[in-house]
Design a protein around this motif. Structure first.
Motif, short mmCIF file in Angstrom:
data_model
loop_
_atom_site.label_atom_id
_atom_site.label_comp_id
_atom_site.label_asym_id
_atom_site.label_seq_id
_atom_site.Cartn_x
_atom_site.Cartn_y
_atom_site.Cartn_z
N ASP A 251 30.71 71.44 13.55
CA ASP A 251 29.31 71.45 13.13
C ASP A 251 28.66 70.08 13.35
O ASP A 251 27.52 69.99 13.82
CB ASP A 251 29.20 71.83 11.65
CG ASP A 251 29.53 73.29 11.39
OD1 ASP A 251 29.51 74.08 12.35
OD2 ASP A 251 29.81 73.63 10.23
N SER B 150 43.03 67.11 11.97
CA SER B 150 43.51 67.29 10.61
C SER B 150 43.14 66.05 9.80
O SER B 150 42.92 64.97 10.36
CB SER B 150 45.02 67.53 10.59
OG SER B 150 45.71 66.51 11.29
N SER C 156 44.10 73.36 8.55
CA SER C 156 42.99 72.40 8.62
C SER C 156 41.74 73.04 9.22
O SER C 156 40.90 72.35 9.80
CB SER C 156 43.40 71.18 9.45
OG SER C 156 44.50 70.51 8.87
N GLU C 157 41.62 74.37 9.06
CA GLU C 157 40.50 75.08 9.66
C GLU C 157 39.15 74.62 9.10
O GLU C 157 38.17 74.53 9.84
CB GLU C 157 40.65 76.60 9.44
CG GLU C 157 41.80 77.23 10.19
CD GLU C 157 43.11 77.16 9.42
OE1 GLU C 157 44.10 77.70 9.91
OE2 GLU C 157 43.13 76.54 8.33
N THR C 158 39.12 74.31 7.80
CA THR C 158 37.85 73.88 7.19
C THR C 158 37.36 72.58 7.80
O THR C 158 36.18 72.44 8.14
CB THR C 158 38.01 73.71 5.67
OG1 THR C 158 38.42 74.95 5.09
CG2 THR C 158 36.70 73.26 5.04
N LEU C 159 38.28 71.62 7.97
CA LEU C 159 37.89 70.34 8.58
C LEU C 159 37.48 70.55 10.03
O LEU C 159 36.47 69.99 10.47
CB LEU C 159 39.05 69.35 8.52
CG LEU C 159 38.80 68.02 9.25
CD1 LEU C 159 37.65 67.26 8.62
CD2 LEU C 159 40.06 67.16 9.27
N SER D 118 36.19 73.12 11.42
CA SER D 118 34.87 73.74 11.45
C SER D 118 33.78 72.71 11.13
O SER D 118 32.72 72.69 11.77
CB SER D 118 34.83 74.89 10.44
OG SER D 118 33.54 75.47 10.40
N HIS D 119 34.07 71.83 10.17
CA HIS D 119 33.11 70.78 9.81
C HIS D 119 32.89 69.82 10.98
O HIS D 119 31.75 69.46 11.28
CB HIS D 119 33.62 70.01 8.59
CG HIS D 119 32.83 68.77 8.28
ND1 HIS D 119 31.55 68.81 7.75
CD2 HIS D 119 33.14 67.45 8.44
CE1 HIS D 119 31.10 67.58 7.60
NE2 HIS D 119 32.05 66.73 8.00
N ASP E 260 37.13 62.45 11.43
CA ASP E 260 35.85 62.55 10.74
C ASP E 260 35.23 61.19 10.46
O ASP E 260 34.00 61.04 10.43
CB ASP E 260 36.01 63.32 9.43
CG ASP E 260 37.08 62.72 8.53
OD1 ASP E 260 38.26 62.72 8.93
OD2 ASP E 260 36.73 62.23 7.43
N ARG F 250 43.76 72.11 16.98
CA ARG F 250 43.32 72.66 15.69
C ARG F 250 44.53 73.19 14.95
O ARG F 250 45.10 74.20 15.32
CB ARG F 250 42.27 73.73 15.92
CG ARG F 250 40.93 73.16 16.37
CD ARG F 250 40.02 74.19 16.98
NE ARG F 250 38.70 73.64 17.25
CZ ARG F 250 38.38 72.86 18.27
NH1 ARG F 250 39.31 72.53 19.13
NH2 ARG F 250 37.15 72.40 18.44
N GLU G 71 46.91 74.68 11.96
CA GLU G 71 46.85 75.67 10.89
C GLU G 71 46.82 74.94 9.54
O GLU G 71 47.59 74.02 9.29
CB GLU G 71 48.08 76.58 10.96
CG GLU G 71 48.05 77.71 9.95
CD GLU G 71 49.23 78.65 10.08
OE1 GLU G 71 49.39 79.51 9.20
OE2 GLU G 71 49.99 78.52 11.07
#
Length: 248
Positions: free
Chosen positions: A122, A81, A113-116, A118-119, A87, A109, A111
């Motif tokens: 990647d 998160s 913070s799914e976008t982070l 996924s980033h 990151d 993971r 709830e």
């Protein structure tokens, strides 16, 4: 107007609770300072820091600092998160493509913070030195930490402990952490670990460059690590304060 009244009422209730209490426990110095800045009487505040539960007596020894040709092995444990700052470390490593370094991140993971998450996935997929792994049972954490050279705690917010820092010290490995909150109360810079400027990829990159070039400093840090307090002693301190409050 209504919101102002609600805030004022809330502040009055909190102040009344503080005035009524004889003893207030703070889990760290930054909380103590926060209470003082809000008008709590100094004599009421007692700092009792976190401790760990029972630690296995047959833990493996932490691995030695990396020798020539070996990677610097970093580990992260926590939520994927934004406030946990994973990151920052991943971006710093990716800016050092030639560095002999690895990062294993054991995470949850969360709830929202799914976008982070996924980033991060990647980013990790593009760099074989970085692995995002499932969280591990609490009972296995300290033993797992002994397999790494350094724990990273790149938090962007004020940590209460954090408990994972104490687990790293129980495992005998140094900590690289944000120069913020509770982390600064456990990590003595250049003594048992290193403090890094908060929310700065460049600061993480520079500190990792230094460690890759001079991994021998980790052995000095390891020698200066003190065993964390256990919950028996923490509980005893709290019990003494409760008994004291009954006598006031």
């Amino acid at each position: 107007m209504y919101k102002r009244q609600l805030i004022a009422q809330r502040q009055a209730v909190v102040q009344a609770v503080w005035e009524e209490a004889d003893v207030i426990l703070a889990l760290n110095e930054w909380t103590r300072n926060l209470l003082l800045s809000n008008g709590v009487v100094d004599e009421k505040i007692h700092v009792v820091r976190h401790g760990l539960g029972e630690i296995a007596s047959n833990l493996p020894m932490a691995i030695a600092s990396p020798q020539a040709g070996e990677p610097l092995r970093l580990v992260f444990l926590g939520r994927f998160s934004p406030e946990k700052g994973l990151d920052l470390v991943i971006d710093a490593i990716r800016l050092m493509p030639e560095a002999n370094i690895t990062l294993d991140a054991y995470g949850i993971r969360q709830e929202g913070s799914e976008t982070l998450a996924s980033h991060l996935a990647d980013q990790a997929a593009q760099d074989p030195r970085i692995r995002l792994l499932p969280s591990i049972p609490q009972s296995e954490v300290i033993a797992r930490l002994t397999q790494y050279h350094v724990l990273v705690i790149p938090s962007r917010w004020l940590e209460t402990g954090p408990l994972v820092l104490l687990e790293a010290f129980a495992a005998g490995i140094p900590v690289l952490g944000s120069n913020l909150g509770g982390i600064t109360e456990w990590v003595d810079h250049e003594v048992n670990g290193l403090l890094v400027d908060t929310d700065s990829v460049s600061a993480w990159r520079e500190i990792l460059k230094v460690l890759c070039k001079h991994p021998e400093v980790l052995e000095k840090f390891k020698r200066n690590i003190k065993p964390p307090p256990n919950m028996v002693s923490v509980g005893q301190k709290m019990l003494e304060l409760y008994e004291y409050s009954l006598q006031i």
